[in-house]
Design a protein around this motif. Structure first.
Motif, PDB file in Angstrom:
ATOM      1  N   GLU A  62       0.822  -1.209   0.000  1.00 51.92           N
ATOM      2  CA  GLU A  62       0.000   0.000   0.000  1.00 51.92           C
ATOM      3  C   GLU A  62       0.855   1.258   0.000  1.00 51.92           C
ATOM      4  OE1 GLU A  62      -2.749  -0.406   3.282  1.00 51.92           O
ATOM      5  OE2 GLU A  62      -4.353  -1.001   1.885  1.00 51.92           O
ATOM      6  N   ARG A  63       1.979   1.228   0.717  1.00 50.00           N
ATOM      7  CA  ARG A  63       2.869   2.390   0.710  1.00 50.00           C
ATOM      8  C   ARG A  63       3.406   2.653  -0.692  1.00 50.00           C
ATOM      9  NH1 ARG A  63       4.723   0.315   5.775  1.00 50.00           N
ATOM     10  NH2 ARG A  63       6.463  -0.734   4.707  1.00 50.00           N
ATOM     11  N   GLY A  85      -1.535 -11.654  -1.395  1.00 50.79           N
ATOM     12  CA  GLY A  85      -2.297 -10.556  -0.822  1.00 50.79           C
ATOM     13  C   GLY A  85      -2.652  -9.496  -1.846  1.00 50.79           C
ATOM     14  N   LEU A  86      -2.410  -8.238  -1.492  1.00 50.80           N
ATOM     15  CA  LEU A  86      -2.764  -7.121  -2.367  1.00 50.80           C
ATOM     16  C   LEU A  86      -1.987  -7.173  -3.669  1.00 50.80           C
ATOM     17  CD1 LEU A  86      -2.898  -4.198   0.239  1.00 50.80           C
ATOM     18  CD2 LEU A  86      -4.803  -5.529  -0.687  1.00 50.80           C
ATOM     19  N   MET A 209      -8.193  -8.951   7.092  1.00 55.38           N
ATOM     20  CA  MET A 209      -7.345  -8.912   5.901  1.00 55.38           C
ATOM     21  C   MET A 209      -8.165  -9.079   4.624  1.00 55.38           C
ATOM     22  SD  MET A 209      -3.762 -10.792   6.942  1.00 55.38           S
ATOM     23  CE  MET A 209      -4.492 -12.121   7.890  1.00 55.38           C
ATOM     24  N   ILE A 210      -9.188  -9.923   4.675  1.00 60.84           N
ATOM     25  CA  ILE A 210     -10.064 -10.064   3.511  1.00 60.84           C
ATOM     26  C   ILE A 210     -10.784  -8.744   3.247  1.00 60.84           C
ATOM     27  CG2 ILE A 210     -12.132 -11.230   2.645  1.00 60.84           C
ATOM     28  CD1 ILE A 210     -11.189 -13.730   4.180  1.00 60.84           C
ATOM     29  N   PHE A 216      -9.278  -2.632  -1.196  1.00 58.80           N
ATOM     30  CA  PHE A 216      -8.303  -2.272  -2.231  1.00 58.80           C
ATOM     31  C   PHE A 216      -8.849  -2.574  -3.614  1.00 58.80           C
ATOM     32  CE2 PHE A 216      -4.981  -3.783  -5.129  1.00 58.80           C
ATOM     33  CZ  PHE A 216      -4.234  -2.628  -5.261  1.00 58.80           C
ATOM     34  N   ALA A 217      -9.529  -3.711  -3.758  1.00 60.37           N
ATOM     35  CA  ALA A 217     -10.093  -4.075  -5.059  1.00 60.37           C
ATOM     36  C   ALA A 217     -11.097  -3.025  -5.517  1.00 60.37           C
ATOM     37  CB  ALA A 217     -10.760  -5.441  -4.977  1.00 60.37           C
ATOM     38  N   ASP A 218     -11.920  -2.531  -4.606  1.00 58.89           N
ATOM     39  CA  ASP A 218     -12.887  -1.495  -4.969  1.00 58.89           C
ATOM     40  C   ASP A 218     -12.177  -0.209  -5.396  1.00 58.89           C
ATOM     41  OD1 ASP A 218     -14.973  -3.191  -4.397  1.00 58.89           O
ATOM     42  OD2 ASP A 218     -15.267  -2.436  -2.363  1.00 58.89           O
ATOM     43  N   GLU A 219     -11.137   0.170  -4.647  1.00 60.62           N
ATOM     44  CA  GLU A 219     -10.403   1.397  -4.991  1.00 60.62           C
ATOM     45  C   GLU A 219      -9.673   1.245  -6.320  1.00 60.62           C
ATOM     46  OE1 GLU A 219      -9.276   3.286  -0.650  1.00 60.62           O
ATOM     47  OE2 GLU A 219      -8.019   1.695  -1.478  1.00 60.62           O
TER      48      GLU A 219
END
Length: 233
Positions: A62-63, A85-86, A209-210, A216-219
């Motif tokens: 994310e950073r 993960g992300l 975490m889910i 994140f997926a929405d963003e």
């Protein structure tokens, strides 16, 4: 009566003594519960370490993602390593994004729907990994006391059989079988209590975490949607 009383002090009421003196069915219950407890602790330790690594990886990603680095550069970096993960969700969406542009897809709605499906599949895959083996903890937590209770009931049956065989109600006659029976219940609780506590904690961590993955997926879907709209004009 005196013979029974004299024999009682020679009985071994230590943990090992109770185990070796138990009926083979009670022994099977004890061994099964002990094995389940060991496996539960292995899952607990593995999941705790896995979740810590996953949280750290999410924070690092994310950073970098929000640092202003281009999506193409970030995609090249993430696709070169086996990320989870992300990073895995990001790579899956970018692959579909690039594939659609290489094929000159003209339908904005179709591209958006495909991206959403790819994101859903990626999240489901990551969720499965996060929640893997948690069901075993739940099973041991719910069934462990009842399995131990089965051993207890069987041990008490042996105690009553010993009373009938000796024609004596002296406590020394039934002390051993009852102690073995209660020991089986204790092992069941030793296996079940940590499993229940760990399952509640780990499932809560997995849910958080889910939730981060879905957020994140929405963003990211919104960001790609804006780019699709800009390119379609």
């Amino acid at each position: 009566m005196d013979a029974v009383g004299a024999a009682a002090p020679h009985m071994d009421f230590s943990i090992w003594g109770l185990f070796w003196a138990a009926d083979w069915i009670v022994k099977s219950v004890m061994l099964g519960l002990l094995g389940a407890s060991i496996w539960c602790w292995a899952i607990i330790i593995d999941k705790t370490m896995h979740y810590r690594r996953a949280q750290a990886e999410m924070n690092r990603f994310e950073r970098v993602f929000w640092s202003g680095q281009s999506l193409e550069e970030l995609y090249q970096q993430q696709s070169e390593k086996t990320s989870g993960g992300l990073g895995s969700v990001f790579v899956a969406a970018m692959k579909e994004w690039k594939r659609s542009h290489e094929q000159n897809a003209s339908s904005f709605v179709g591209m958006q729907q495909r991206l959403d499906k790819v994101l859903d599949v990626a999240i489901a895959r990551e969720s499965e990994q996060l929640e893997k083996n948690l069901g075993f903890l739940a099973t041991v937590g719910s069934a462990g006391p009842f399995i131990g209770l089965f051993g207890t009931v069987w041990g008490i049956m042996n105690a009553f059989t010993a009373i009938a065989a000796s024609s004596s109600t002296n406590l020394a006659v039934v002390a051993g079988p009852i102690a073995e029976a209660l020991f089986a219940t204790a092992i069941g609780l030793v296996a079940a209590i940590p499993a229940v506590i760990a399952y509640n904690k780990l499932s809560s961590d997995a849910g958080k975490m889910i939730g981060r993955l879905e957020g994140f997926a929405d963003e990211f879907s919104t960001i790609l949607s804006r780019q699709l709209e800009a390119r379609s004009k």
